[in-house]
Design a protein around this motif. Structure first.
Motif, PDB file in Angstrom:
ATOM      1  N   GLU A 643      36.962  51.388 -30.801  1.00  0.00           N
ATOM      2  CA  GLU A 643      37.195  50.088 -31.219  1.00  0.00           C
ATOM      3  C   GLU A 643      38.754  50.078 -31.854  1.00  0.00           C
ATOM      4  O   GLU A 643      39.215  51.163 -32.622  1.00  0.00           O
ATOM      5  CB  GLU A 643      36.091  49.610 -32.210  1.00  0.00           C
ATOM      6  N   GLN A 644      39.549  49.055 -31.793  1.00  0.00           N
ATOM      7  CA  GLN A 644      40.800  49.067 -32.127  1.00  0.00           C
ATOM      8  C   GLN A 644      40.720  48.770 -33.710  1.00  0.00           C
ATOM      9  O   GLN A 644      39.702  48.086 -34.267  1.00  0.00           O
ATOM     10  CB  GLN A 644      41.544  47.754 -31.524  1.00  0.00           C
ATOM     11  N   ALA A 732      41.347  48.264 -22.804  1.00  0.00           N
ATOM     12  CA  ALA A 732      41.423  48.965 -21.707  1.00  0.00           C
ATOM     13  C   ALA A 732      39.833  49.663 -21.438  1.00  0.00           C
ATOM     14  O   ALA A 732      39.431  49.988 -20.355  1.00  0.00           O
ATOM     15  CB  ALA A 732      42.413  49.985 -21.407  1.00  0.00           C
ATOM     16  N   GLY A 733      39.522  50.140 -22.573  1.00  0.00           N
ATOM     17  CA  GLY A 733      38.267  50.923 -22.685  1.00  0.00           C
ATOM     18  C   GLY A 733      37.166  49.980 -22.140  1.00  0.00           C
ATOM     19  O   GLY A 733      36.119  50.751 -21.375  1.00  0.00           O
ATOM     20  N   ALA A 734      37.120  48.770 -22.289  1.00  0.00           N
ATOM     21  CA  ALA A 734      36.111  47.746 -21.814  1.00  0.00           C
ATOM     22  C   ALA A 734      35.952  47.804 -20.284  1.00  0.00           C
ATOM     23  O   ALA A 734      35.111  47.875 -19.796  1.00  0.00           O
ATOM     24  CB  ALA A 734      36.302  46.477 -22.564  1.00  0.00           C
ATOM     25  N   ILE A 735      37.510  47.663 -19.708  1.00  0.00           N
ATOM     26  CA  ILE A 735      37.491  47.814 -18.326  1.00  0.00           C
ATOM     27  C   ILE A 735      37.019  49.192 -17.878  1.00  0.00           C
ATOM     28  O   ILE A 735      36.290  49.208 -16.576  1.00  0.00           O
ATOM     29  CB  ILE A 735      38.681  47.611 -17.997  1.00  0.00           C
ATOM     30  N   THR A 740      32.851  52.109 -14.761  1.00  0.00           N
ATOM     31  CA  THR A 740      31.913  53.048 -14.675  1.00  0.00           C
ATOM     32  C   THR A 740      30.431  52.743 -14.455  1.00  0.00           C
ATOM     33  O   THR A 740      29.814  53.557 -13.559  1.00  0.00           O
ATOM     34  CB  THR A 740      31.881  53.987 -15.970  1.00  0.00           C
ATOM     35  N   GLY A 741      30.213  51.821 -15.057  1.00  0.00           N
ATOM     36  CA  GLY A 741      28.669  51.274 -14.944  1.00  0.00           C
ATOM     37  C   GLY A 741      28.325  50.483 -13.672  1.00  0.00           C
ATOM     38  O   GLY A 741      27.009  50.212 -13.479  1.00  0.00           O
ATOM     39  N   ALA A 742      29.377  50.416 -12.791  1.00  0.00           N
ATOM     40  CA  ALA A 742      29.077  49.714 -11.440  1.00  0.00           C
ATOM     41  C   ALA A 742      28.056  50.399 -10.755  1.00  0.00           C
ATOM     42  O   ALA A 742      27.164  49.967  -9.854  1.00  0.00           O
ATOM     43  CB  ALA A 742      30.420  49.334 -10.849  1.00  0.00           C
ATOM     44  N   PHE A 800      32.097  41.566 -17.436  1.00  0.00           N
ATOM     45  CA  PHE A 800      31.937  42.219 -19.147  1.00  0.00           C
ATOM     46  C   PHE A 800      33.443  41.855 -19.549  1.00  0.00           C
ATOM     47  O   PHE A 800      33.557  42.111 -20.842  1.00  0.00           O
ATOM     48  CB  PHE A 800      31.680  43.815 -18.966  1.00  0.00           C
ATOM     49  N   THR A 801      34.471  41.617 -18.646  1.00  0.00           N
ATOM     50  CA  THR A 801      35.694  41.586 -19.355  1.00  0.00           C
ATOM     51  C   THR A 801      36.466  40.151 -19.194  1.00  0.00           C
ATOM     52  O   THR A 801      37.387  39.734 -19.787  1.00  0.00           O
ATOM     53  CB  THR A 801      36.679  42.577 -19.156  1.00  0.00           C
TER      54      THR A 801
END
Length: 807
Positions: A643-644, A732-735, A740-742, A800-801
């Protein structure tokens, strides 16, 4: 603790030589640290001046012909005013080292006249400060023999390294007692002092203390009509040998008693005492001019002796200059008192005073020798200075009540492995001054007054063991195990080692910094609470327990930079402190990089440009270090979330928080806030991290320890690129996580390779390009399979984004 061999033998009847005594001292736990056998004095010989003629070229010099007892007289040029024919003194031949002038003699030429050696003064031999003339010995002094032997200067000096728990051996008498108990001779006993007592001590002493332990006893005696001149030669020689400067007979007697009997004594000039004496706490801000010519500012934590004039002595530490004894002293008050060891230690440290009295009182002197010590001192004063002793005044002392320790003989064998008979154990203890009563396998042992360190049976066993001989313990091999040992280290210890190895492998150097830091630094990094302040810090700038490893590492990096080593990477795995409870201590792996000390390459070198090195360190270097620690400790990296942002000492836009799940914080990383660096007086490009090793969850136990079979896909890896337009606030980590979860079976890796912002993607938007690694497992994928997977990736990112595929 220093003493001479002859001084020791005044208390010990033995024929043992220097080497045997030193060996035995070390064997019984009184480790010999140094031995000076006085070899430097051996070259000096007794010589007689045959003739003394005026120097032809100098009015103040004389040319002497000196008989050294080894042949023809030698010529010596001398400037001493007492040089004359017939004088007997100490001669040094060419090649002799003279300690008082730090010179090795050679044949000299003084104003045209050769000089083959010198006649020495006492100052040149460092036996006194006298330099008015050369040594003048009696006419019957044997010419040609050793001056050191004649003057008793060849007495070897022994220094032992005394541990704090042995106050009884702060006296030469106590050391002799230990040697006698070990069988090396017999302890000499001195007859009790005997002298006439006339009249009362007119000065009344009052103990005005809120805590009686501060001064458990006080003995005082007046001696009238003393003559305070120099102390006798034998006493001066002994004091000089152990590094003390003779002052006058009264003061020298007190110093002699301090070392000889371990009983610090103080003397007041009775004529300078006004009214009666009071032992009390000092008032806040009271001052005293002490015997070392320094003025000390006192507080109620300091116990003092005062009269109507004010403070006359800092109790148990140092006397005052005003009431000190000098050559005009006629009546003297001798003080022998008891003081609280803890208070003496604290007062001495707070005032910065180190004296022989403090050294003994803070370890604990023999309480039952308070009055006998006064009697022995009085006897010496009467013997050396004359006078008449008044009756002693004794206040507060209630006598010594010995501690009784239950002692089972069988414990000696169990705890030490030594086979010591009950009779030998009894003999050892009784020689050391213990009283043994009872019979059978358990006895009661009364502890003597001079052994405050003995509290229980283990202490008695230690006494038996060291006197019987630790070298008698036979070595035995460790027990052999039939199988491989099980796990020895704890999980935290294992992870600590793994973290250190991982950071060292990344080119960082391990540092060990202080656990104590200044208060302003503690507050800067989230600490500074009253619970973490040290009650007795070793320095003013080490007042608080550290809440973070980073202040110490940052200041260490700056010290390196100040010395020319600007590109450094340091780490430490150690404890930090959140509160004063056991669970408030954390195990943290922390590190910093400065300048160009990145993993890509450090320093100003031509090769670094080609490797992408030579650039200042940044947040990504700190992130890589932190993740390396977590991976080395065995945590599943797929569950790590970034997290930022981080604590306020990091740069808010160039820092991050590492989590495992929504609640478990594993650490922080980032570049440091400019205000933080300014407050620490640290400059340069700096980034750092801290990972909480103790916050890492334990790995789940697997049902079997057998590793699964290695499965490699026979199909080629395929990589596809995607660019998504998202809000600038989207990480970017959320993307990466969404892609990855796809499809976790086919998508084996996602990497961000480009970020773009501009008018073409819209205000408040950014384009994030990712490379998706696809690994077929069961069969070669068709175009339809790739199209379906692409749709799943785009849908997952959108869900998610809120991102859309960039056209």
């Amino acid at each position: 603790m220093k003493f001479t061999l002859s001084w020791l033998k005044e208390h010990l009847e033995t024929d043992a030589g220097l080497d045997e005594i030193c060996t035995r001292l070390t064997e019984i736990g009184l480790e010999v640290e140094d031995v000076d056998d006085k070899a430097a004095f051996k070259p000096f010989v007794i010589a007689r001046v045959v003739s003394a003629e005026k120097h032809p070229q100098a009015d103040r010099l004389k040319v002497l012909m000196v008989d050294t007892g080894s042949g023809a007289p030698v010529q010596v040029v001398c400037g001493a005013p007492n040089a004359r024919a017939g004088l007997v003194g100490a001669f040094a031949a060419p090649g002799t080292y003279v300690p008082g002038i730090d010179v090795t003699l050679a044949v000299g030429n003084i104003r045209g006249v050769e000089s083959h050696g010198m006649m020495c003064s006492e100052k040149e031999l460092q036996i006194s400060d006298s330099h008015d003339g050369i040594i003048d010995l009696p006419d019957d002094a044997p010419v040609g023999t050793s001056y050191a032997t004649y003057a008793h200067l060849d007495d070897p000096l022994i220094e032992i390294n005394l541990t704090p728990n042995r106050p009884d051996c702060t006296s030469i008498h106590g050391i002799a007692r230990d040697l006698a108990a070990s069988g090396l001779g017999a302890l000499k006993t001195r007859p009790a002092p005997s002298f006439a007592v006339e009249g009362e001590t007119p000065v009344t002493l009052t103990l005005d203390l809120d805590d009686p332990k501060l001064c458990p006893g006080f003995a005082l005696r007046l001696v009238r009509g003393v003559r305070n001149g120099p102390s006798p030669r034998w006493m001066q020689q002994r004091l000089i040998a152990i590094g003390l400067r003779p002052i006058n007979a009264l003061v020298d007697v007190t110093n002699y008693m301090t070392f000889d009997q371990g009983r610090p004594i103080h003397v007041f000039d009775a004529a300078k005492i006004k009214g009666n004496l009071t032992v009390r706490r000092a008032a806040e801000g009271e001052t005293v001019l002490a015997l070392d010519q320094r003025e000390y500012k006192l507080s109620p934590n300091n116990v003092v002796i005062s009269d109507d004039n004010g403070i006359e002595s800092i109790g148990g530490i140092m006397g005052g200059e005003h009431s000190g004894c000098d050559e005009n002293t006629v009546d003297v008050l001798i003080e022998s008192a008891l003081w609280d060891p803890m208070n003496i230690a604290k007062s001495g440290r707070s005032l910065g005073i180190i004296t022989d009295a403090r050294y003994r009182f803070e370890r604990g002197v023999d309480p039952d020798y308070m009055v006998p010590g006064l009697e022995r001192t009085t006897e010496l004063v009467l013997e050396l200075c004359g006078g008449k002793a008044a009756k002693a005044e004794i206040v507060g002392y209630k006598g010594y009540e010995p501690k009784i320790v239950d002692f089972p003989y069988s414990e000696v064998k169990r705890l030490t492995g030594l086979d010591v008979s009950n009779e030998e154990s009894n003999t050892i203890l009784m020689r050391l001054g213990f009283t043994v009563s009872g019979s059978g396998e358990r006895v009661s042992v009364a502890v003597p007054s001079w052994r405050p360190d003995v509290d229980g049976k283990a202490d008695l066993i230690e006494e038996v063991m060291r006197i019987h001989g630790v070298d008698n313990i036979k070595p035995a091999p460790l027990e052999s195990h039939a199988a491989v040992n099980g796990k020895i280290l704890t999980t935290l210890q294992i992870r600590t080692r793994l973290a250190k190895r991982a950071l060292a492998a990344r080119g960082m150097l391990e540092a060990v910094t202080w656990s104590f830091i200044p208060e302003d630094q503690a507050k800067l990094f989230g600490g500074g609470s009253p619970a973490l302040k040290l009650a007795n810090p070793i320095a003013a700038e080490m007042s608080d327990m550290r809440p973070s490893l980073l202040p110490g590492l940052l200041t260490a990096a700056q010290r390196n930079a100040d010395k020319g080593y600007s590109d450094v990477a340091l780490f430490e795995v150690s404890g930090t402190y959140e509160n004063d409870r056991p669970d408030g201590q954390r195990r943290v792996a922390g590190g910093i990089r400065r300048g160009t000390a990145s993993l890509a390459g450090a320093g100003r070198a031509w090769s670094n440009a080609a490797k992408g090195g030579g650039k200042p360190v940044d947040v990504f270097d700190a992130k890589a270090d932190a993740l390396a620690v977590i991976e080395a400790c065995g945590l599943p990296m797929g569950n790590i979330q970034i997290e930022q942002g981080g604590p306020e000492w990091y740069h808010p836009g160039r820092s991050g928080t590492i989590k495992m799940g929504p609640k478990v914080v594993l650490g922080y990383f980032g570049e440091f806030h400019p205000l933080t660096l300014e407050a620490l007086d640290v400059s340069g490009a700096l980034c750092g991290f801290e990972v909480y090793v103790d916050a890492m969850p334990d790995a789940k136990r697997k049902a079997t320890r057998t590793k699964p079979a290695l499965e490699l896909s026979p199909f080629q890896v395929v990589r596809r690129d995607f660019a998504f337009v998202v809000d600038k606030t989207v990480e970017a980590g959320a993307i990466v996580k969404a892609a990855t979860g796809a499809d976790r079976k086919l998508v084996t890796g996602v990497n961000v390779f480009d970020i773009f912002e501009g008018a073409s993607v819209g205000d408040g938007k950014k384009s994030v390009a990712i490379e998706v690694q696809i690994q077929p497992v069961e069969r070669t994928l068709t175009d339809e399979d790739f199209e379906a997977l692409t749709q799943k990736i785009v849908a997952s990112v959108a869900k998610f984004t809120g991102g859309v595929l960039r056209s």
